[in-house]
Design an enzyme around this catalytic site. Structure first.
Site, PDB file in Angstrom:
ATOM      1  N   SER A 122       0.866  -1.182   0.000  1.00  0.00           N
ATOM      2  CA  SER A 122       0.000   0.000   0.000  1.00  0.00           C
ATOM      3  C   SER A 122       0.903   1.232   0.000  1.00  0.00           C
ATOM      4  CB  SER A 122      -0.826  -0.007   1.289  1.00  0.00           C
ATOM      5  OG  SER A 122      -1.482   1.223   1.480  1.00  0.00           O
ATOM      6  N   TYR A 130      -1.699  -1.111  10.509  1.00  0.00           N
ATOM      7  CA  TYR A 130      -1.770  -1.443   9.073  1.00  0.00           C
ATOM      8  C   TYR A 130      -0.481  -1.015   8.370  1.00  0.00           C
ATOM      9  CZ  TYR A 130      -3.560  -1.337   4.236  1.00  0.00           C
ATOM     10  OH  TYR A 130      -3.746  -1.520   2.885  1.00  0.00           O
TER      11      TYR A 130
HETATM   12  N1  LIG Z   1      -8.685  -0.679  -1.281  1.00  0.00           N
HETATM   13  C1  LIG Z   1      -7.643   0.096  -1.074  1.00  0.00           C
HETATM   14  O1  LIG Z   1      -7.760   1.344  -1.067  1.00  0.00           O
HETATM   15  C2  LIG Z   1      -6.286  -0.492  -0.838  1.00  0.00           C
HETATM   16  C3  LIG Z   1      -5.196   0.393  -0.853  1.00  0.00           C
HETATM   17  C4  LIG Z   1      -3.917  -0.130  -0.664  1.00  0.00           C
HETATM   18  C5  LIG Z   1      -3.729  -1.476  -0.469  1.00  0.00           C
HETATM   19  N2  LIG Z   1      -4.806  -2.322  -0.465  1.00  0.00           N
HETATM   20  C6  LIG Z   1      -4.542  -3.741  -0.234  1.00  0.00           C
HETATM   21  O2  LIG Z   1      -5.168  -4.511  -1.231  1.00  0.00           O
HETATM   22  C7  LIG Z   1      -5.435  -5.817  -0.712  1.00  0.00           C
HETATM   23  C8  LIG Z   1      -6.857  -6.209  -1.069  1.00  0.00           C
HETATM   24  O3  LIG Z   1      -7.752  -5.328  -0.421  1.00  0.00           O
HETATM   25  P1  LIG Z   1      -9.122  -4.828  -1.083  1.00  0.00           P
HETATM   26  O4  LIG Z   1      -9.096  -3.363  -1.043  1.00  0.00           O
HETATM   27  O5  LIG Z   1      -9.375  -5.532  -2.332  1.00  0.00           O
HETATM   28  O6  LIG Z   1     -10.162  -5.246   0.065  1.00  0.00           O
HETATM   29  P2  LIG Z   1     -11.274  -6.376   0.160  1.00  0.00           P
HETATM   30  O7  LIG Z   1     -12.240  -6.254  -0.957  1.00  0.00           O
HETATM   31  O8  LIG Z   1     -11.775  -6.318   1.553  1.00  0.00           O
HETATM   32  O9  LIG Z   1     -10.442  -7.699  -0.075  1.00  0.00           O
HETATM   33  C9  LIG Z   1      -9.692  -8.321   0.934  1.00  0.00           C
HETATM   34  C10 LIG Z   1      -9.550  -9.784   0.549  1.00  0.00           C
HETATM   35  O10 LIG Z   1      -8.745 -10.438   1.534  1.00  0.00           O
HETATM   36  C11 LIG Z   1      -9.392 -11.635   1.932  1.00  0.00           C
HETATM   37  N3  LIG Z   1      -9.013 -11.966   3.295  1.00  0.00           N
HETATM   38  C12 LIG Z   1      -9.107 -11.203   4.403  1.00  0.00           C
HETATM   39  N4  LIG Z   1      -8.702 -11.878   5.475  1.00  0.00           N
HETATM   40  C13 LIG Z   1      -8.325 -13.112   5.040  1.00  0.00           C
HETATM   41  C14 LIG Z   1      -7.828 -14.275   5.675  1.00  0.00           C
HETATM   42  N5  LIG Z   1      -7.617 -14.331   7.000  1.00  0.00           N
HETATM   43  N6  LIG Z   1      -7.556 -15.365   4.913  1.00  0.00           N
HETATM   44  C15 LIG Z   1      -7.770 -15.336   3.577  1.00  0.00           C
HETATM   45  N7  LIG Z   1      -8.244 -14.274   2.923  1.00  0.00           N
HETATM   46  C16 LIG Z   1      -8.524 -13.173   3.650  1.00  0.00           C
HETATM   47  C17 LIG Z   1     -10.883 -11.341   1.787  1.00  0.00           C
HETATM   48  O11 LIG Z   1     -11.625 -12.529   1.554  1.00  0.00           O
HETATM   49  P3  LIG Z   1     -12.488 -13.352   2.638  1.00  0.00           P
HETATM   50  O12 LIG Z   1     -13.159 -12.365   3.517  1.00  0.00           O
HETATM   51  O13 LIG Z   1     -13.413 -14.134   1.766  1.00  0.00           O
HETATM   52  O14 LIG Z   1     -11.486 -14.216   3.340  1.00  0.00           O
HETATM   53  C18 LIG Z   1     -10.886 -10.504   0.508  1.00  0.00           C
HETATM   54  O15 LIG Z   1     -10.913 -11.341  -0.627  1.00  0.00           O
HETATM   55  C19 LIG Z   1      -5.148  -5.750   0.786  1.00  0.00           C
HETATM   56  O16 LIG Z   1      -3.893  -6.336   1.055  1.00  0.00           O
HETATM   57  C20 LIG Z   1      -5.110  -4.266   1.072  1.00  0.00           C
HETATM   58  O17 LIG Z   1      -4.282  -3.950   2.162  1.00  0.00           O
HETATM   59  C21 LIG Z   1      -6.079  -1.852  -0.651  1.00  0.00           C
END
Ligand SMILES: NC(=O)c1ccc[n+]([C@@H]2O[C@H](COP(=O)([O-])OP(=O)(O)OC[C@H]3O[C@@H](n4cnc5c(N)ncnc54)[C@H](OP(=O)(O)O)[C@@H]3O)[C@@H](O)[C@H]2O)c1
Length: 262
Positions: A140, A153
């Site tokens: 991130s 985080y």
């Molecule tokens: N959205 C943003 O603005 C942003 C910015 C920077 C970085 N990121 C990074 O991008 C990545 C994806 O995030 P996103 O924004 O796409 O959010 P999201 O839609 O909430 O996706 C998170 C994913 O992680 C899975 N997950 C969470 N806990 C888990 C566990 N214990 N075991 C296996 N899977 C798990 C969830 O699936 P289940 O609940 O089905 O397990 C879901 O598929 C993250 O690493 C986040 O830090 C996001």
């Protein structure tokens, strides 16, 4: 971009950036293994990605260290190896440090750091044996500078940079590539599952995210960077990208900006 028949294992593929990556890789011809905890959501993404035999699901919790060796072996057997491992599963935080329980920091580290670290180490021997492999780590911009209300985080994402930069230095000469991805605000549901200081879910869509970059645009930038074997991809809108450069060249200015009341 051609990922024809590349064998790609994506964690966190049940929603958000992981789902968008799955769709983009599918369109580029890849064979996919999709992992996350919610099997019904994985099945939904699987059918959007053409279903079997090209897209398979492997439900798992990345914090379940006991199950990991079995899950890794299953993943390796599905297509006979992994070419690209996308470590994307993650959760975030919405709380001031002084109001955050120790258990919240530990949970963030389990999901965001120990999960990817353990999976990378589990898959590494097979990549070394095939003399090639690419680890794509979804960090991130909060892994480049400490963001208020996200002390835990940010710490997990900084930890990923340290670990994977060291791994790259050790194994690049053996055919292992590492790409660190630093998204800015991306339009996903991540703030719904964000942890508050007492460990309860934030359960709100934050307006920065609601107005963030679409997940499919983020995925497009990530695939382009992977195809070019980039060491780092900053997939962010202008303002967040500017903050990353401020941190590098004018850290005092950034510290002053971040220190304003939130
Ligand atoms: N959205 C943003 O603005 C942003 C910015 C920077 C970085 N990121 C990074 O991008 C990545 C994806 O995030 P996103 O924004 O796409 O959010 P999201 O839609 O909430 O996706 C998170 C994913 O992680 C899975 N997950 C969470 N806990 C888990 C566990 N214990 N075991 C296996 N899977 C798990 C969830 O699936 P289940 O609940 O089905 O397990 C879901 O598929 C993250 O690493 C986040 O830090 C996001």
């Amino acid at each position: 971009m051609d990922f024809q028949d590349r064998r790609i294992w994506i964690t966190g593929a049940s929603s958000g950036i992981g789902e968008a990556l799955a769709l983009a890789f599918h369109r580029a011809g890849a064979k996919l293994i999709l992992s996350a905890r919610r099997e019904d959501e994985l099945k939904r993404v699987q059918s959007a990605c053409g279903g079997e035999p090209g897209t398979l699901i492997l439900p798992m919790d990345v914090t379940d260290a006991e199950e990991l060796p079995k899950k890794t072996q299953l993943a390796l057997n599905l297509f006979g190896g992994i070419d690209i491992l996308v470590l994307n599963a993650g959760i975030t935080q919405r709380s001031r440090t002084r109001e955050t329980d120790e258990s919240v920091y530990r949970r963030l580290m389990e999901v965001n750091f120990f999960g990817p670290e353990a999976m990378a180490r589990a898959v590494l021997p097979s990549m070394l044996a095939q003399k090639s492999g690419h680890m794509v780590v979804i960090s991130s911009v909060a892994g480049k500078f400490g963001v208020p209300m996200r002390s835990g985080y940010s710490a997990t994402k900084f930890a990923l940079h340290g670990f994977f930069e060291a791994l790259r230095a050790e194994e690049e000469r053996n055919g292992i590539h590492v790409t660190m991805v630093c998204p800015g605000y991306i339009r996903t549901d991540i703030s719904l599952s964000a942890l508050r200081g007492d460990g309860r879910k934030h359960a709100k869509m934050d307006s920065e995210l609601a107005h963030g970059m679409p997940a499919d645009e983020c995925a497009r930038q990530i695939l382009k960077g992977i195809a070019g074997k980039k060491k780092e991809i900053v997939a962010a809108a202008g303002r967040e990208k500017a903050l990353v450069y401020l941190k590098r060249f004018f850290p005092t200015v950034l510290a002053r900006m971040l220190g304003r009341p939130v």
